[in-house]
Design a protein around this motif. Structure first.
Motif, mmCIF file in Angstrom:
data_model
loop_
_atom_site.group_PDB
_atom_site.id
_atom_site.type_symbol
_atom_site.label_atom_id
_atom_site.label_comp_id
_atom_site.label_asym_id
_atom_site.label_seq_id
_atom_site.Cartn_x
_atom_site.Cartn_y
_atom_site.Cartn_z
ATOM 1 N N LEU A 42 -9.235 -44.521 13.339
ATOM 2 C CA LEU A 42 -10.181 -43.571 13.907
ATOM 3 C C LEU A 42 -9.964 -43.397 15.406
ATOM 4 O O LEU A 42 -10.268 -42.341 15.975
ATOM 5 N N GLU A 43 -9.451 -44.429 16.055
ATOM 6 C CA GLU A 43 -9.146 -44.327 17.477
ATOM 7 C C GLU A 43 -7.878 -43.514 17.722
ATOM 8 O O GLU A 43 -7.738 -42.876 18.771
ATOM 9 N N GLU A 45 -6.475 -41.091 15.461
ATOM 10 C CA GLU A 45 -6.453 -39.754 14.869
ATOM 11 C C GLU A 45 -7.846 -39.131 14.879
ATOM 12 O O GLU A 45 -8.857 -39.833 14.900
ATOM 13 N N ASP A 46 -7.896 -37.809 14.856
ATOM 14 C CA ASP A 46 -9.159 -37.085 14.767
ATOM 15 C C ASP A 46 -9.427 -36.718 13.316
ATOM 16 O O ASP A 46 -8.893 -35.734 12.794
ATOM 17 N N GLU A 48 -12.146 -35.779 10.136
ATOM 18 C CA GLU A 48 -13.374 -35.005 9.995
ATOM 19 C C GLU A 48 -14.314 -35.586 8.952
ATOM 20 O O GLU A 48 -15.463 -35.145 8.836
ATOM 21 N N SER A 72 -19.786 -42.418 16.956
ATOM 22 C CA SER A 72 -19.326 -41.258 16.194
ATOM 23 C C SER A 72 -20.362 -40.826 15.161
ATOM 24 O O SER A 72 -21.036 -41.669 14.553
ATOM 25 N N ILE A 74 -19.273 -38.720 12.677
ATOM 26 C CA ILE A 74 -18.420 -38.208 11.614
ATOM 27 C C ILE A 74 -19.081 -38.468 10.256
ATOM 28 O O ILE A 74 -19.643 -39.543 10.024
#
Length: 231
Positions: A42-43, A45-46, A48, A72, A74
């Motif tokens: 998660l750090e 890549e972005d 969704e 986050s 998300i």
């Protein structure tokens, strides 16, 4: 660009099957074997949306969810190994957006994924069309910042809590059934569980209501549902 989804499950066979089916639907899917790898990815890549198993080594799903929610909002769909009420409630209390019980049909999981992603798209469109701020009593709801303040103090809400509050506050004194809230806020009907609404309402009340019980924002219409008022 394709939507990136992270699947977190120590059972690699299950993770791979989920990944395969997500990619068939046009998503870009990645896998992680436990919570620690999840946080690292998660750090880097972005993503969704996260599909997160509860039972994992090193860092289980609940602890991982706590770490995710520190910074986050998300959407997170929890996978529970058994239909235990306590697992569902705990996941929702910690900020999960949804849950699916193993064994599950891939059709159901994909439907949940699409519903949560559709909700994000719809929220973005709503923000473009709506006023940027909702003022109700002592509450200041900033739609662009996804921020709620009460008497100047920021209240930390999960994405789902924020959306529920925004929806109710946008139509004060209008009563909505649990089924209506599940459809309008969570974005689906058939696959939903109305207990999800009750848990989220309770958690939201704990965060925004006065501790002495003298003022209430979210009220219950017995036998019907919930509405936003002030008493």
């Amino acid at each position: 660009m394709r939507t990136k989804i992270l699947v977190v499950d120590d059972e690699t066979a299950i993770a791979d099957i989920i990944k395969y089916n997500l990619e068939k639907e046009g998503f870009e899917a990645y896998t992680a074997v436990d919570g620690i790898y999840c946080m690292e990815m998660l750090e880097e890549e972005d993503f969704e949306l996260v599909i997160l198993d509860v039972m994992m080594p090193r860092m289980d799903g609940f602890q991982t969810l706590k770490e995710i929610r520190k910074n986050s909002r998300i959407p997170v769909i929890m996978l529970t190994a058994k239909e235990e009420e306590v697992d569902k409630i705990l996941g929702l209390e910690l900020g999960a957006d949804d849950y699916v019980v193993k064994p599950f049909s891939m059709r159901e999981l994909i439907a949940r994924v699409k519903a949560n992603l559709r909700r994000l798209d719809f929220e973005s469109e709503e923000r473009d069309a709506e006023d940027e701020v909702i003022e109700q009593g002592d509450l200041h709801i900033d739609l662009n910042k996804y921020e709620v303040t009460k008497r100047g103090k920021v209240i930390e809400l999960t994405l789902r809590e924020f959306e529920l509050l925004k929806f109710l506050a946008s139509s004060p004194d209008q009563v909505f059934s649990r089924e209506e809230l599940l459809e309008k806020v969570w974005g689906y009907e058939y696959y939903g569980d109305i207990r999800t609404v009750d848990v989220t309402v309770r958690r939201l009340r704990e965060k925004i209501e006065d501790k002495d019980g003298t003022f209430h924002y979210i009220l219950t219409k017995r036998g019907v549902g919930y509405y936003f008022g002030g008493e």
